[in-house]
Design a protein around this motif. Structure first.
Motif, short mmCIF file in Angstrom:
data_model
loop_
_atom_site.label_atom_id
_atom_site.label_comp_id
_atom_site.label_asym_id
_atom_site.label_seq_id
_atom_site.Cartn_x
_atom_site.Cartn_y
_atom_site.Cartn_z
N TYR A 40 19.73 40.69 80.16
CA TYR A 40 20.09 42.07 80.50
C TYR A 40 19.09 42.62 81.52
O TYR A 40 19.49 43.27 82.49
CB TYR A 40 20.11 42.96 79.26
N GLY A 41 17.80 42.38 81.30
CA GLY A 41 16.79 42.88 82.23
C GLY A 41 16.97 42.32 83.63
O GLY A 41 16.85 43.05 84.63
N THR A 42 17.27 41.02 83.72
CA THR A 42 17.49 40.41 85.03
C THR A 42 18.73 40.98 85.70
O THR A 42 18.72 41.32 86.88
CB THR A 42 17.63 38.88 84.88
N ALA A 43 19.81 41.11 84.93
CA ALA A 43 21.05 41.65 85.48
C ALA A 43 20.88 43.12 85.87
O ALA A 43 21.49 43.58 86.84
CB ALA A 43 22.18 41.50 84.48
N SER A 177 15.95 33.28 83.39
CA SER A 177 15.65 33.34 84.81
C SER A 177 16.16 32.10 85.53
O SER A 177 16.64 32.17 86.67
CB SER A 177 14.14 33.48 85.03
N GLY A 178 16.05 30.94 84.85
CA GLY A 178 16.53 29.70 85.45
C GLY A 178 18.03 29.73 85.68
O GLY A 178 18.52 29.32 86.73
N VAL A 179 18.76 30.26 84.71
CA VAL A 179 20.21 30.37 84.85
C VAL A 179 20.57 31.27 86.02
O VAL A 179 21.41 30.93 86.87
CB VAL A 179 20.84 30.90 83.55
N PHE A 180 19.90 32.44 86.10
CA PHE A 180 20.20 33.36 87.19
C PHE A 180 19.73 32.80 88.54
O PHE A 180 20.36 33.04 89.57
CB PHE A 180 19.56 34.73 86.94
N ALA A 181 18.62 32.07 88.55
CA ALA A 181 18.15 31.47 89.80
C ALA A 181 19.17 30.49 90.35
O ALA A 181 19.40 30.43 91.56
CB ALA A 181 16.81 30.76 89.57
N VAL A 182 19.80 29.74 89.46
CA VAL A 182 20.84 28.79 89.89
C VAL A 182 22.09 29.54 90.34
O VAL A 182 22.68 29.25 91.38
CB VAL A 182 21.17 27.80 88.76
N GLN A 192 28.70 38.37 92.23
CA GLN A 192 28.93 39.76 91.83
C GLN A 192 30.26 39.93 91.11
O GLN A 192 30.41 40.82 90.27
CB GLN A 192 28.90 40.66 93.07
N SER A 193 31.22 39.08 91.41
CA SER A 193 32.56 39.22 90.85
C SER A 193 32.64 38.77 89.39
O SER A 193 33.09 39.53 88.52
CB SER A 193 33.57 38.43 91.69
N TRP A 194 32.20 37.54 89.11
CA TRP A 194 32.35 37.04 87.74
C TRP A 194 31.26 36.09 87.26
O TRP A 194 31.03 35.98 86.05
CB TRP A 194 33.70 36.32 87.60
N VAL A 195 30.55 35.46 88.19
CA VAL A 195 29.58 34.45 87.77
C VAL A 195 28.46 35.05 86.91
O VAL A 195 27.95 34.40 85.98
CB VAL A 195 28.99 33.73 89.01
#
Length: 439
Positions: A40-43, A177-182, A192-195
């Motif tokens: 949530y913090g990253t998003a 963070s790793g998931v979002f970095a990828v 931005q749409s769905w990923v």
């Protein structure tokens, strides 16, 4: 007596195996719980301003997104009250099953939430409600995991076992963070749409794993002893506030850096690096990844050191170092040199991880077993009332100083200093506290 003596050597290996299994379960459960909380913090820094607050000015949208982030921390004292009561009345295990279920459901539903363009003002309102539920869950999660590991551990090894659930936090940082970095490597429109929803929807799968682990966990022997002696309190939260309000303040101060400073160095820093310094968000996320690896190593060392010199002393040392490195952290990041940016973030996270490693022991020693869940949870809850506004305060400090980093650096130093004072107070309390195992 002869029978007990004869049986003792045979039971010791089984007990050691049981303790390791419980520690492993608390680690995995806490890692899964904090994964849900951290994504949530990253998003909030990368996605939510555009999706849920598009009608606002971009800067105001970021602030509004961080306000919803802060709501999770405001709700954590509520979770401390609810799960503190459950933990001291029904048991640590029951509380932990409740926290992970609430967190997993709330996080998964965020992944299903339509954007502002689809359902209008209802979108940010529902987002705020789900964040509140995350906060209530987190308000009782860490306390239960830490106490379960500590109360099962041999007295001479409580520091290292207290560090085990702490490893869940950097593990969650690495994964989230790793998931979002990828995912940010994908086309911006797709992301931005769905990923961006994928990490949140994964919470439903992780919830099933966490429940499987926690159902198998044995109840704390100290809690069972309190029940056997009929020393449980009908209203443990109120009894804790009535008899130990001073210790709650000390505990909250001692814990502050572990949460407020952490989110300044992660959530705020991601936005600062990517938006203020105009560097890539991938660099910002990678810096937190390296910082998480450093945190894991530091927590392990700090936990073992706590068994040698005392948990509160380690917290004092770590808080002092954190005060001293606050400004150098931002000096390194401000160079905009990628290697130095990573080094700055890692330095800051590493420093605040020193007191974070053994903080569970430092706090739990101040409360008897019958009030321990409530006492520790309320202490952490007090810290989190301020901690949730860490990224927002960092944004304000940056604006108040005309975009100069000495503002958030001063904030970071102040947070660490409060933890230094609280840790010193916890050390004084622990020296005159009754026997730790007292129920």
């Amino acid at each position: 007596m002869p029978e007990a003596t004869a049986a003792e050597p045979a039971t010791k290996p089984d007990r050691s195996a049981e303790i390791r299994r419980i520690a492993l379960a608390t680690y995995f459960g806490t890692a899964l719980e904090w994964y849900d909380y951290f994504i949530y913090g990253t998003a909030a820094a990368l996605v939510f301003p555009a999706l849920f607050f598009p009608a606002l000015d971009p800067v105001i949208g970021v602030i509004a997104s961080l306000v919803t982030f802060a709501l999770g921390f405001v709700a954590r004292p509520v979770g401390a009250v609810i799960f503190g009561h459950i933990g001291d009345r029904l048991g640590r295990r029951a509380a932990l099953i409740g926290t992970v279920t609430l967190m997993g459901v709330a996080t998964g539903l965020i992944g299903l939430l339509p954007s502002y363009q689809t359902i209008g003002i209802a979108a940010p309102i529902i987002l705020a409600v789900l964040r509140l539920l995350q906060g209530i869950s987190a308000g009782g999660e860490w306390t239960g995991a830490a106490l379960l590991a500590i109360e099962h551990a041999p007295p001479e090894q409580r520091g290292r076992y207290a560090a085990v659930p702490q490893l869940g936090s950097p593990t969650a940082t690495l994964v989230s963070s790793g998931v979002f970095a990828v995912l940010t490597l994908l086309p911006e429109e797709m992301f931005q749409s769905w990923v961006w929803r994928v990490p949140f929807l994964a919470a439903f799968v992780l919830l099933a794993i966490a429940l499987y682990l926690r159902v198998k966990v044995e109840e704390s022997p100290l809690f069972r002893a309190a029940l056997a002696e009929q020393k449980e309190e009908k209203l443990p939260v109120l009894e804790t506030i009535r008899t130990a309000w001073g210790r709650l303040i000390i505990g909250g101060a001692a814990y502050l850096a572990g949460t407020a400073a952490f989110f300044v160095l992660t959530t705020f820093m991601i936005g600062y690096i990517s938006k203020s310094l105009k560097l890539s968000s991938t660099l910002a996320l990678n810096a937190t990844l390296v910082g998480a690896v450093v945190e894991i190593l530091v927590i392990i060392v700090a936990g073992r050191l706590a068994d040698r010199i005392g948990a509160a002393k380690v917290c004092v040392i770590g808080a002092t170092i954190s005060v001293l490195v606050a400004f150098p952290v931002f000096w390194l990041v401000d160079t905009k040199v990628p290697v130095l940016v990573v080094a700055g973030v890692s330095l800051g996270i590493g420093a605040i991880s020193i007191p974070y490693g053994p903080i569970g022991v430092a706090l739990s020693v101040m409360f008897p077993a019958r009030l321990r869940y409530s006492g520790v949870a309320l202490s952490v809850g007090l810290a989190n009332i301020l901690a949730g506004f860490g990224p927002l305060a960092g944004t304000w400090a940056l604006g108040a100083t005309g975009g100069q980093s000495w503002g958030p650096a001063l904030l970071l130093a102040l947070i660490a200093f409060i933890t230094l004072v609280g840790s010193a107070g916890a050390h004084r309390v622990s020296r005159r506290a009754p026997e730790w195992d007292a129920v």
